[in-house]
Design an enzyme around this catalytic site. Sequence first.
Site, PDB file in Angstrom:
ATOM      1  CE  LYS A  11      -3.406   1.205   5.209  1.00  0.00           C
ATOM      2  NZ  LYS A  11      -3.175   0.777   3.822  1.00  0.00           N
ATOM      3  CB  SER A  68      -0.944   0.010   1.205  1.00  0.00           C
ATOM      4  OG  SER A  68      -0.212  -0.002   2.406  1.00  0.00           O
TER       5      SER A  68
END
Length: 773
Positions: A723, A680
Amino acid sequence: MAQAEMTEERILPLLPLRGLLVYPATVLHLDVGREKSVRALDKAMVEDHMILLATQMDTQIDDPMPEDIYTVGTVARVKQMMKLPNGTIRVLVEGIERAKILDYTEEDEWFEVRAEILNSSFHANPEIDALVRAVTQQFEQFLQVSKKNTAETYAAVADIDDPGRLADAIAANLSLKMKDKQAILEAVDVTERLETLLQILSDEREILELEKKISQRVRKQMERTQKEYYLREQMKAIQKELGDKEGRVAEVEELRAQLEQADLPESVYERVDKEIDRLEKVPQSSAEGSVIRTYIDWLLALPWKVEDQPEIDIHRASAVLDADHYGLEKVKERIIEYLAVQKLVGEHRGPILCLVGPPGVGKTSLAKSVAHALNRKFVRISLGGVRDEAEIRGHRRTYVGAMPGRIIQGMKTAGTMIPVFLLDEIDKMASDFRGDPASAMLEVLDPEQNSTFSDHYIEIPYDLSKVMFITTANTLHTIPQPLLDRMETIYISGYTEVEKLRIAMDYLLPKQRKAHGLTKDKLSISQDTMLRVIREYTREAGVRNLERQIASLCRKAAKMIVAGEKKRVTVTLKNLSQFLGTQRYRYGMAEQEDQIGVVTGLAWTEAGGDILAIEVSVVEGKGRLNITGQLGDVMKESAQAALSYIRGRAKELSISPEFIETHDIHIHVPEGAIPKDGPSAGITIATALASALTGRPVDRRIAMTGEITLRGRVLPIGGVKEKSLSAHRAGIQKILLPRDNQKDVDEVPESVREKMEFVFVEHMDEVLRQALK
């Protein structure tokens, strides 16, 4: 008085005897097999047929040394030798006289000794006559008690006139210990020999009489036991005629009454009835009776048809789940769906749920809340470390101490066929030579099989299809795939900061105040202080350590109040370190100004989300690429892919195509002591590279996450909720996410969505347009 006389000394071969002793004037057969003994025998036959026979002290020694042989033996004449088929030599010897070994003249090939001949003479006197009479009488009484020797033996001994020979003959006919026989042999003086023999005979007769008494007592006891058994059987018959109920009869009648009252399926009823018939025929003293009785008790105690029918109230269940646990919406929704289906269908069919998540997120307590919400009995068994299949399926009744498995034991504890059954730590089962319990669990958790679950002890199929099974696990990779396929997996990823704050203020703090005898007036903690405890003193997915920190605050407050230091304790941001010490963890914050080659990325860990600053430095060199920060293979490959994309877009980005040959590039991710991996960070690394190579700063208010391909496509990632919360905590105002992750933003709390801007991108060009100034 008898007078011992010493004769001449002689050199004689020695034959050690094992477990045997020869007296003078005694004729005896011996079997000789040891090589030394055979050579000594040959030596005697070559010379005058005379040999010294001495007994060895320990019969277990095959090769005796001189110190292992008694010093007094018997000089014997070898009268006959015969070799047997097995190689052993059978010898007929006649004892002549006693002899004492003075020393050994040969020890290697055979034993040869210098011996002193011991002769004894005596003069008749009343004392010897009295001893002879006493010994003869004792020997006669001994023969009468022992019944081992015949009357001819006594007659042959009684005719001997020589007192010394009489003592030797009697000793030769007694089964005495070797040390007693040797004592008689060593008694050269006739008076001493007769006294020794008299004492031994007296002791042996007393022992024999005591053995006879014991034998008679045992026989009488056996006769009494048989008599009692006969009388007991008569008493049973009389009680049966009179209708009295005692002993086994009463036990059988009680079991039959329980059987009639129990609501059992026909097959179970027949089995119990048959076992009661068996129990009735087994004797009262037989151990099999207790085994049968225990088996019957288990069959009668199990709930075969018992089904609680609690009224299904979806609103009440929802309220109970919300009161016990904050968040966990997916799990709660699944339980409410199950209740709605049950209410419409009208029959119980238990689902099999598997709650997967890190420690401390409330998996076990959630299962208890489910039972509370459904108003059902709750049963929990822990499978951690279980490695024996019998723990699940039970032991067969042929084994001593056999018992049913944990599943059947749990059903007995529940007392109903529709409990909530928690199988805790299912990922920690092991297997070894005793069996594979994970495979045994297949029948328990398979909806197509568990209606006829077979326990080795019960032996009758048991219906588990109406049980609501809930399993818990920390990870899925240790659960066998066939077992995992039977369960509906629900992930509990952990709590966000917002959820932890709500849980701490609404659940944990009141609970710990009560546990420590405090009230709101005595201890107060503000939300800002609690948030700092969460951020700086814990790092976990659950709230277990958070509860420990709150308990620590309560303990210190209780101490201060009891000591009289304060009447009311208020924990604030300023004095928090006085209670819990210096902060243990730090969390990332956004950059204070726009910088070149520095981009804020987003990371997901088991303890939640965090921001990750990625730095790129470009210096003159020869085109080397350095990647540091303890990165995993996947993250290094993402960096390579990002660099390849930038090289492919160098012209559009106004970067010299030769930069790769004239410059060294260093990519670094801070906090190098912490391992990092995952795809990511792809777009974050690419943006940092573009910024460093173009000299354009990156907007400090932006954070991003997403996987990159060589063509610049942005692929979706996981952990959007965690996140996003970490970005909000760090002061980020805009997040760049892959377009395919747009659906995941719905999981982000509304309070966070309102304060942040989410930009969804499909290509790296869009990322650069948003990020680079």
